[in-house]
Enzyme design. Structure first.
Site, PDB file in Angstrom:
ATOM      1  N   PHE A 120       4.215  -0.709   4.365  1.00  0.00           N
ATOM      2  CA  PHE A 120       3.795  -1.023   3.006  1.00  0.00           C
ATOM      3  C   PHE A 120       4.915  -0.639   2.062  1.00  0.00           C
ATOM      4  O   PHE A 120       5.703   0.266   2.362  1.00  0.00           O
ATOM      5  CB  PHE A 120       2.511  -0.264   2.649  1.00  0.00           C
ATOM      6  CG  PHE A 120       1.363  -1.178   2.348  1.00  0.00           C
ATOM      7  CD1 PHE A 120       0.581  -1.679   3.358  1.00  0.00           C
ATOM      8  CD2 PHE A 120       1.079  -1.559   1.042  1.00  0.00           C
ATOM      9  CE1 PHE A 120      -0.458  -2.539   3.090  1.00  0.00           C
ATOM     10  CE2 PHE A 120       0.041  -2.420   0.760  1.00  0.00           C
ATOM     11  CZ  PHE A 120      -0.738  -2.915   1.780  1.00  0.00           C
TER      12      PHE A 120
ATOM     13  N   GLN B  82      -0.964  -0.276 -13.718  1.00  0.00           N
ATOM     14  CA  GLN B  82      -0.202  -1.110 -12.776  1.00  0.00           C
ATOM     15  C   GLN B  82      -0.649  -2.571 -12.773  1.00  0.00           C
ATOM     16  O   GLN B  82      -1.838  -2.854 -12.685  1.00  0.00           O
ATOM     17  CB  GLN B  82      -0.357  -0.545 -11.359  1.00  0.00           C
ATOM     18  CG  GLN B  82       0.470  -1.308 -10.323  1.00  0.00           C
ATOM     19  CD  GLN B  82       0.414  -0.641  -8.956  1.00  0.00           C
ATOM     20  OE1 GLN B  82      -0.559  -0.753  -8.245  1.00  0.00           O
ATOM     21  NE2 GLN B  82       1.475   0.058  -8.605  1.00  0.00           N
TER      22      GLN B  82
ATOM     23  N   HIS C 255      -0.252  -5.980 -10.550  1.00  0.00           N
ATOM     24  CA  HIS C 255       0.166  -6.514  -9.255  1.00  0.00           C
ATOM     25  C   HIS C 255       0.799  -7.882  -9.516  1.00  0.00           C
ATOM     26  O   HIS C 255       0.256  -8.665 -10.281  1.00  0.00           O
ATOM     27  CB  HIS C 255      -1.057  -6.646  -8.345  1.00  0.00           C
ATOM     28  CG  HIS C 255      -0.717  -6.904  -6.912  1.00  0.00           C
ATOM     29  ND1 HIS C 255      -0.222  -8.103  -6.490  1.00  0.00           N
ATOM     30  CD2 HIS C 255      -0.787  -6.113  -5.816  1.00  0.00           C
ATOM     31  CE1 HIS C 255      -0.005  -8.047  -5.175  1.00  0.00           C
ATOM     32  NE2 HIS C 255      -0.341  -6.848  -4.750  1.00  0.00           N
TER      33      HIS C 255
ATOM     34  N   LEU D 155      -6.313 -11.087  -5.932  1.00  0.00           N
ATOM     35  CA  LEU D 155      -5.035 -10.793  -5.309  1.00  0.00           C
ATOM     36  C   LEU D 155      -4.644 -11.736  -4.186  1.00  0.00           C
ATOM     37  O   LEU D 155      -5.459 -12.092  -3.345  1.00  0.00           O
ATOM     38  CB  LEU D 155      -5.058  -9.383  -4.701  1.00  0.00           C
ATOM     39  CG  LEU D 155      -4.895  -8.195  -5.621  1.00  0.00           C
ATOM     40  CD1 LEU D 155      -4.495  -6.995  -4.789  1.00  0.00           C
ATOM     41  CD2 LEU D 155      -3.864  -8.451  -6.692  1.00  0.00           C
TER      42      LEU D 155
ATOM     43  N   GLU E 284       0.769  -8.939  -0.748  1.00  0.00           N
ATOM     44  CA  GLU E 284       2.216  -8.882  -0.547  1.00  0.00           C
ATOM     45  C   GLU E 284       2.623  -9.472   0.795  1.00  0.00           C
ATOM     46  O   GLU E 284       3.776  -9.842   0.997  1.00  0.00           O
ATOM     47  CB  GLU E 284       2.670  -7.411  -0.581  1.00  0.00           C
ATOM     48  CG  GLU E 284       3.267  -6.982  -1.889  1.00  0.00           C
ATOM     49  CD  GLU E 284       3.429  -5.462  -1.966  1.00  0.00           C
ATOM     50  OE1 GLU E 284       2.981  -4.914  -2.965  1.00  0.00           O
ATOM     51  OE2 GLU E 284       3.987  -4.853  -1.047  1.00  0.00           O
TER      52      GLU E 284
ATOM     53  N   ARG F 256       6.572  -3.593  -6.863  1.00  0.00           N
ATOM     54  CA  ARG F 256       5.598  -4.337  -7.659  1.00  0.00           C
ATOM     55  C   ARG F 256       5.959  -4.447  -9.137  1.00  0.00           C
ATOM     56  O   ARG F 256       5.868  -5.517  -9.732  1.00  0.00           O
ATOM     57  CB  ARG F 256       4.226  -3.653  -7.564  1.00  0.00           C
ATOM     58  CG  ARG F 256       3.481  -4.005  -6.316  1.00  0.00           C
ATOM     59  CD  ARG F 256       2.154  -3.277  -6.264  1.00  0.00           C
ATOM     60  NE  ARG F 256       1.515  -3.498  -4.974  1.00  0.00           N
ATOM     61  CZ  ARG F 256       0.398  -2.906  -4.578  1.00  0.00           C
ATOM     62  NH1 ARG F 256      -0.215  -2.051  -5.383  1.00  0.00           N
ATOM     63  NH2 ARG F 256      -0.112  -3.170  -3.407  1.00  0.00           N
TER      64      ARG F 256
ATOM     65  N   HIS G  20      -4.273  -4.276 -12.297  1.00  0.00           N
ATOM     66  CA  HIS G  20      -4.723  -3.886 -10.976  1.00  0.00           C
ATOM     67  C   HIS G  20      -5.226  -2.457 -10.889  1.00  0.00           C
ATOM     68  O   HIS G  20      -6.274  -2.201 -10.305  1.00  0.00           O
ATOM     69  CB  HIS G  20      -3.559  -4.094 -10.008  1.00  0.00           C
ATOM     70  CG  HIS G  20      -3.900  -3.895  -8.569  1.00  0.00           C
ATOM     71  ND1 HIS G  20      -4.960  -4.547  -7.970  1.00  0.00           N
ATOM     72  CD2 HIS G  20      -3.333  -3.125  -7.612  1.00  0.00           C
ATOM     73  CE1 HIS G  20      -5.022  -4.180  -6.685  1.00  0.00           C
ATOM     74  NE2 HIS G  20      -4.068  -3.308  -6.448  1.00  0.00           N
TER      75      HIS G  20
ATOM     76  N   ARG H 104       1.638   3.709  -8.862  1.00  0.00           N
ATOM     77  CA  ARG H 104       1.039   4.070  -7.581  1.00  0.00           C
ATOM     78  C   ARG H 104       1.637   3.268  -6.441  1.00  0.00           C
ATOM     79  O   ARG H 104       1.924   2.083  -6.589  1.00  0.00           O
ATOM     80  CB  ARG H 104      -0.474   3.822  -7.627  1.00  0.00           C
ATOM     81  CG  ARG H 104      -1.157   4.040  -6.296  1.00  0.00           C
ATOM     82  CD  ARG H 104      -2.651   3.840  -6.386  1.00  0.00           C
ATOM     83  NE  ARG H 104      -3.076   2.469  -6.611  1.00  0.00           N
ATOM     84  CZ  ARG H 104      -3.074   1.511  -5.681  1.00  0.00           C
ATOM     85  NH1 ARG H 104      -2.623   1.755  -4.470  1.00  0.00           N
ATOM     86  NH2 ARG H 104      -3.496   0.302  -5.980  1.00  0.00           N
TER      87      ARG H 104
END
Lengths: 578, 254
Positions: free
Chosen positions: A115, A235, A237, A247, A250, A281, A351, A393
């Site tokens: 990730f 944040q 996304h 979403l 990714e 991001r 997000h 985050r």
């Protein structure tokens, strides 16, 4: 009606249920939720939960903690991050033991995958750290915790909306809530109250958040004199489905998907020549918005809801079906397009809130920069700010935050209630809430809240969104103040008592307006760019003046700002380069 | 790609659990085909509110098919005509101008109507409480890697665990049976080593509770599988039946 418990948990997502599970082993515990527990937004989390098990590759909790600190642009409290990374391992094992079906390696061990931002040996190379249950990790955490809670006979007050906090000389005594099915007001008295009400993405026009994510906990706390921490860090996304904000993972870019503007150009070559479409991001989201503002979006009208293309057509139908079946079905379901034939229209989507109710490492709410604890009041999960996410985050750290700090808070509550006195409450404690709701539903003519909500979401998206500057944010503050003025005259149009969704929406709108104001004022004051907070007029991070947490006190229509030091006791802040 | 359509809705209106309820005919005009079914209802509700009438009560939250809140019977089919989707994932491009759409709540004796399309599904919670969990002592759990589990085993458990407890299976069943829901929950745990020690007790307890809550019996109509938004297979029901009969013979649990 008055109910007495030892502990009241407000919110039934991952953090709330974990806290309830722990607390219920020691004391009489109730969970209050505006939804049914398994419906909470934790269930939408797909990616995984980060833990340095080292099952697939060598890994260490300290590497995980460092990545968390660096990912948060050094606004993370470092000891808290270390605790989270260390306790992650036991947390995953506990969930597994309770029946969570994690994906497995060929040897039968818990599998792990990569990730963004998770590395080995302090940034050397990517590491496989995310444990996952297909793409339904959050759903499975929620199911598992809920099963355990009802086994422990936690009392559930489902479809109850919290409207006020009962405080007595700085000690929390309980909450006031509306029962949605009847419209009745209830006082839930308790020695300890934990807020785990989740995020507030609904203050933005485009969001991946569910309708229920309206920040009820932070707003109720703010109106009762509790400061809110680091609210300017929100944040976005980079890839939400155009118009919906749902979403697109990714993983599409991980498999080779390319972002293109209206000219068909792979514009990330200009912004991030090395990492291209797989840059962090915040960088990708900013790049997309820069294209849109330059008229390079697909429509080319420079409007905030213009979009760009995520092109996966070159991957071929086979790869898409084999590796990204969910994305394929999402596109077909929501857009009526097949990503093998046509590019996916995407735009950044609001997000995750890094900020929220300030707490210590036990989930105890603190009221000032000195860390003074508010007796009997706790917070955990997205609505809280420990702070382990700082200014940005990392993926997979949200589920981890819920589980680790939900559990810590639940355990602390179990100890605290043993020595705390039972609170005495009376119907008079519900009076402020009662008169407020009576005014909203008095039948006098007044505007409907819907237009205020739309105006608020638009101004937040346009002016307190991905790119920010002083003039825009001042404009947003003025607009929000005017909307708050209009809100005072709003009336609930639906007069029925039973399941009055109109009343619920008006209550939620009040919460979102308060949080929008606090966010905009906190953001205007922070004259630097750090993580998700990106100022056009102050493009650099400024550690000399701004390596500190914001504490915003909502005082009527004004917001008073205060600051708190960041714990940098382990790693010295460095420039954030990848 | 977007166009507008006009529809006639026949919506179930019921003021409360004790009200008899009736169909009300409403017009939904100028509906963009890009909207989801629930967004269409939002538009209808805005108009009802402006007209001083009560909006249609319905549940929804995530609107991406995972929370399990939404659900209504659309022209006789739970979650509408598409396979493997929830109501929030149904889009108006699947309808034509002039269509008449009947919208009813999920109906079952065990699901009381709270208002209009909103139902009380707490009977499901009672079934879970009867045994749908793993009993382990908290703290000091052993290293999960000590018990290796094959990936295909996890995948079967995960297929069952996809259940979002929406209740479409009950609404689809002529007997209003909750066997697909119960079997999915039993299978998820029975397929994992952690869940096996209690498997027999769990199967019996959950089936008994299902009966007590007033759900009907399974008579292999297979409508549940066809309407399940998560495509949960009726092979789980076969597994539940095997577990249940084996447990009934061998166990002392009544």
């Amino acid at each position: 009606m008055i109910h007495q418990f030892d502990a009241i948990i407000v919110g039934s997502g991952g953090a709330g249920l974990y806290a309830a599970l722990e607390a219920s082993q020691r004391c009489r515990t109730a969970v209050l939720s505006k939804l049914y527990p398994i419906r909470s937004h934790t269930g939408a989390a797909q990616g995984g939960i980060g833990a340095a098990l080292g099952n697939v590759e060598e890994d260490k909790p300290d590497w995980h903690a460092f990545d968390t600190v660096k990912g948060g642009d050094y606004l993370v409290d470092q000891q808290a991050a270390r605790i989270m990374a260390e306790e992650a391992i036991q947390a995953v094992y506990d969930l597994e033991n309770r029946g969570l079906p994690f994906n497995r390696t060929p040897e039968g061990r818990i599998d792990q995958r990569r990730f963004g931002g998770h590395t080995r040996n302090f940034g050397e190379a990517p590491v496989k750290r995310a444990c996952y249950a297909a793409d339904r990790t959050g759903h499975m955490i929620l199911q598992t915790l809920y099963q355990q809670c009802i086994k422990n006979e936690v009392a559930f007050f489902d479809e109850f909306q919290v409207v006020d906090l009962v405080m007595d000389n700085g000690t929390c005594k309980g909450v006031v809530a509306v029962e949605l099915s009847t419209g009745a007001l209830h006082i839930l008295a308790a020695k300890a109250v934990l807020f785990a009400t989740g995020g507030f993405g609904r203050m933005y026009k485009i969001t991946s958040n569910a309708f229920a994510n309206t920040g009820d906990g932070p707003a109720v706390c703010a109106r009762r004199g509790i400061p809110l921490q680091d609210m300017e860090f929100y944040q976005f996304h980079p890839t939400g489905i155009m118009g919906l904000g749902i979403l697109i993972s990714e993983a599409v870019r991980g498999e080779g998907g390319i972002l293109r503007n209206r000219a068909g150009e792979r514009f990330m070559e200009r912004y991030s020549p090395t990492l291209l479409d797989l840059a962090p991001r915040d960088i990708v989201a900013r790049s997309i918005l820069t294209e849109v503002r330059a008229g390079q979006g697909i429509r080319g009208d420079r409007r905030i809801d213009d979009y760009i293309h995520l092109d996966a057509t070159h991957l071929g139908r086979d790869t898409l079906m084999r590796k990204l079946p969910d994305i394929t079905s999402f596109c077909k379901t929501y857009l009526g397009i097949d990503p093998a034939d046509a590019p996916i229209p995407v735009l950044p989507t609001a997000h995750y809130a890094m900020g929220g109710i300030p707490t210590d490492i036990h989930g105890c709410v603190v009221r000032d920069g000195a860390g003074t604890v508010v007796q009997g009041l706790y917070a955990a999960g997205e609505c809280a700010c420990v702070s382990v996410h700082g200014a940005n985050r990392l993926g997979t750290n949200s589920l981890l935050d819920l589980v680790v700090f939900g559990r810590r808070a639940g355990r602390h509550i179990g100890d605290y209630v043993q020595q705390a006195a039972a609170p005495s409450v009376s119907e008079a404690d519900a009076e402020p809430a009662r008169s407020w709701i009576a005014r909203l539903t008095d039948g006098r003519p007044g505007p409907h809240g819907g237009h205020i909500l739309e105006d608020m979401k638009l101004v937040m998206m346009e002016k307190v969104g991905i790119y920010r500057n002083a003039a825009d944010m001042q404009n947003a503050i003025d607009t929000i103040q005017a909307l708050r003025e209009r809100y005072r005259t709003v009336r609930v149009q639906d007069r029925s008592k039973t399941f009055n969704t109109d009343l619920l929406e008006v209550i939620e709108l009040g919460n979102l307006l308060d949080l929008s104001l606090v966010t905009a004022v906190s953001a205007l004051n922070r004259q630097e760019s750090r993580g998700a907070h990106s100022r056009e007029d102050f493009p650099e991070r400024n550690d000399t003046q701004w390596l500190k947490h914001t504490l915003a006190h909502l005082e009527g229509d004004a917001v008073r700002l205060d600051y708190k030091t960041v714990d940098t006791s382990i790693w010295e802040p460095k420039p954030r380069t990848y | 790609m977007s166009k507008s359509i006009d529809l006639t809705l026949k919506v179930w209106r019921q003021a409360g659990p004790k009200d008899k309820g009736h169909f009300e005919t409403l017009r939904a005009q100028n509906i963009s085909t890009e909207m989801s079914f629930l967004e269409m209802l939002d538009v209808v509700n805005d108009q009802l509110t402006l007209d001083g009438k009560e909006p249609i009560a319905f549940d929804s939250d995530c609107r991406e098919g995972i929370c399990g809140m939404c659900g209504a019977v659309i022209n006789g089919r739970p979650h509408g005509p598409l396979k493997a989707t929830t109501l929030c994932q149904l889009h108006m491009r699947h309808f034509n101008s002039g269509d008449v759409i009947a919208i009813e709540p999920f109906r079952a004796m065990a699901f009381k109507v709270i208002k209009d399309l909103v139902i009380d599904r707490s009977a499901f919670d009672q079934i879970i409480q009867a045994g749908g969990f793993v009993s382990v002592n908290t703290g000091g759990a052993p290293d999960a890697n000590a018990v290796p589990i094959a990936q295909d085993q996890v995948e079967s458990a995960m297929d069952a665990a996809q259940c979002i407890s929406c209740g479409a299976c009950v609404a689809a069943c002529p007997n209003a049976s909750a066997m697909l829901f119960v079997s999915a929950n039993v299978s998820h745990l029975a397929l994992l080593p952690q869940g096996q020690p209690e498997a027999a007790r769990r199967a019996i307890a959950m089936v008994r509770e299902m009966d007590r809550q007033g759900f009907g019996n399974c008579s292999n109509e297979t409508e549940c599988e066809a309407e399940c938004p998560k495509s949960i297979s009726i092979s789980n029901i076969a597994r539940l039946n095997r577990q249940f009969y084996r447990a009934s013979l061998a166990s002392s649990v009544k």
